[in-house]
Design a protein around this motif. Sequence first.
Motif, short mmCIF file in Angstrom:
data_model
loop_
_atom_site.label_atom_id
_atom_site.label_comp_id
_atom_site.label_asym_id
_atom_site.label_seq_id
_atom_site.Cartn_x
_atom_site.Cartn_y
_atom_site.Cartn_z
N LYS A 1 -2.91 7.24 1.23
CA LYS A 1 -2.08 7.81 0.16
C LYS A 1 -2.54 7.23 -1.16
O LYS A 1 -3.24 6.21 -1.22
N GLU A 2 -2.13 7.88 -2.24
CA GLU A 2 -2.53 7.49 -3.59
C GLU A 2 -1.32 6.97 -4.36
O GLU A 2 -0.23 7.54 -4.28
N ILE A 3 -1.50 5.86 -5.08
CA ILE A 3 -0.46 5.36 -5.97
C ILE A 3 -1.05 5.19 -7.36
O ILE A 3 -2.27 5.17 -7.54
N SER A 4 -0.16 5.09 -8.34
CA SER A 4 -0.60 5.06 -9.74
C SER A 4 -1.29 3.76 -10.09
O SER A 4 -0.93 2.68 -9.61
N TYR A 33 -5.65 -1.92 0.28
CA TYR A 33 -5.62 -1.32 -1.05
C TYR A 33 -7.04 -1.29 -1.64
O TYR A 33 -7.77 -2.28 -1.61
N ASP A 93 -2.62 2.74 5.32
CA ASP A 93 -1.69 2.11 6.26
C ASP A 93 -2.45 1.83 7.55
O ASP A 93 -2.90 2.75 8.24
N THR A 120 -9.08 0.00 -5.29
CA THR A 120 -9.06 0.62 -6.61
C THR A 120 -10.22 1.61 -6.67
O THR A 120 -11.32 1.34 -6.19
N THR A 149 -6.93 12.94 1.15
CA THR A 149 -6.53 12.74 -0.24
C THR A 149 -7.51 13.55 -1.09
O THR A 149 -8.28 14.36 -0.54
N CYS A 158 -4.28 3.67 -0.88
CA CYS A 158 -3.67 2.80 0.12
C CYS A 158 -3.96 3.34 1.52
O CYS A 158 -3.86 4.54 1.75
N VAL A 213 -7.17 5.24 -9.96
CA VAL A 213 -6.07 5.27 -9.01
C VAL A 213 -6.21 4.10 -8.04
O VAL A 213 -7.23 3.41 -8.00
N VAL A 214 -5.17 3.89 -7.26
CA VAL A 214 -5.21 2.95 -6.14
C VAL A 214 -5.00 3.75 -4.87
O VAL A 214 -4.03 4.51 -4.76
N THR A 231 -1.22 -3.01 4.81
CA THR A 231 -1.89 -1.97 4.05
C THR A 231 -3.17 -2.51 3.43
O THR A 231 -3.20 -3.65 2.97
#
Length: 265
Positions: A231-234, A206, A224, A208, A184, A222, A219-220, A204
């Motif tokens: 991976k990155e989520i909003s 998580y 797996d 922050t 990432t 994640c 961002v958050v 998963t």
Amino acid sequence: MADLPTHTIVFEILTRLPAKDVGRSKSVCKQWYALLSTQDFVKIHCSRSVVSSNQRVLLIDDLTCSVRPIISNNNDYGPSSTVTFPFHHQNNDVSILSHLNGLLCVCLNHTYELFLWNPTTTAFKRLSTPDSHGFYINNLDAIGLYVDADDDYKVLHIKRRSGVLGVYVYSREVDSWRNIPFITRQEYLSPHFNWSAGTFCGGTLYFTVCECWIGGTNVVICFDVNSEQFKEISFPPVPSNGMVQGVLVNVKMCFTCLLALACLR
């Protein structure tokens, strides 16, 4: 009782006992020890323990440790019972970094060593090794405790040392550490970003990741736990005129709630 099948006794009766009584039951015979040590038993026992009458809070204060029951009907605590630190160190200054199903990942603050610790049974496992695995530095590292599809309890350790990243996974099953890739944005590895502890939910972990200045990136991340991919989520919308620290909360293993704490300037 003599006519009841062993499977019925173990999975229908013993899964309803307190953890300490389960530990004592392991000494009855080799068959019971084997059955009570399976992940199937652990899963059922944990699911039946998640009721309000069984909830406890672990308090660490001034080098002492105690457990107090939570009284749900009036939002209070019951009488405390002292828990003895089992780590055999003169200075038991301990920080709790992650938890799952009653198992804690803790750090001894004066030696930086990582341990897995079950306060109920007092069992513990040192994770630090002579080749420098399993040592935690506050404000630089991040820890997440999880269980994978093979029911192996594992620890994810994200280490930042002078711009050099290391991401490692400890397996309780094989009792060893191994390195995995972190794919990432590399800027998240900078000391300018604060990483939360990992929160495990739905296969998963998580985290922050919040930049340490006003209006910075949040961002958050994640992880797996089965594919071992990041991976990155909003991050949810937050005020742009303050620094933010996100706190993740697991609600009944179904939802992960994010509480965004903004320090406005």
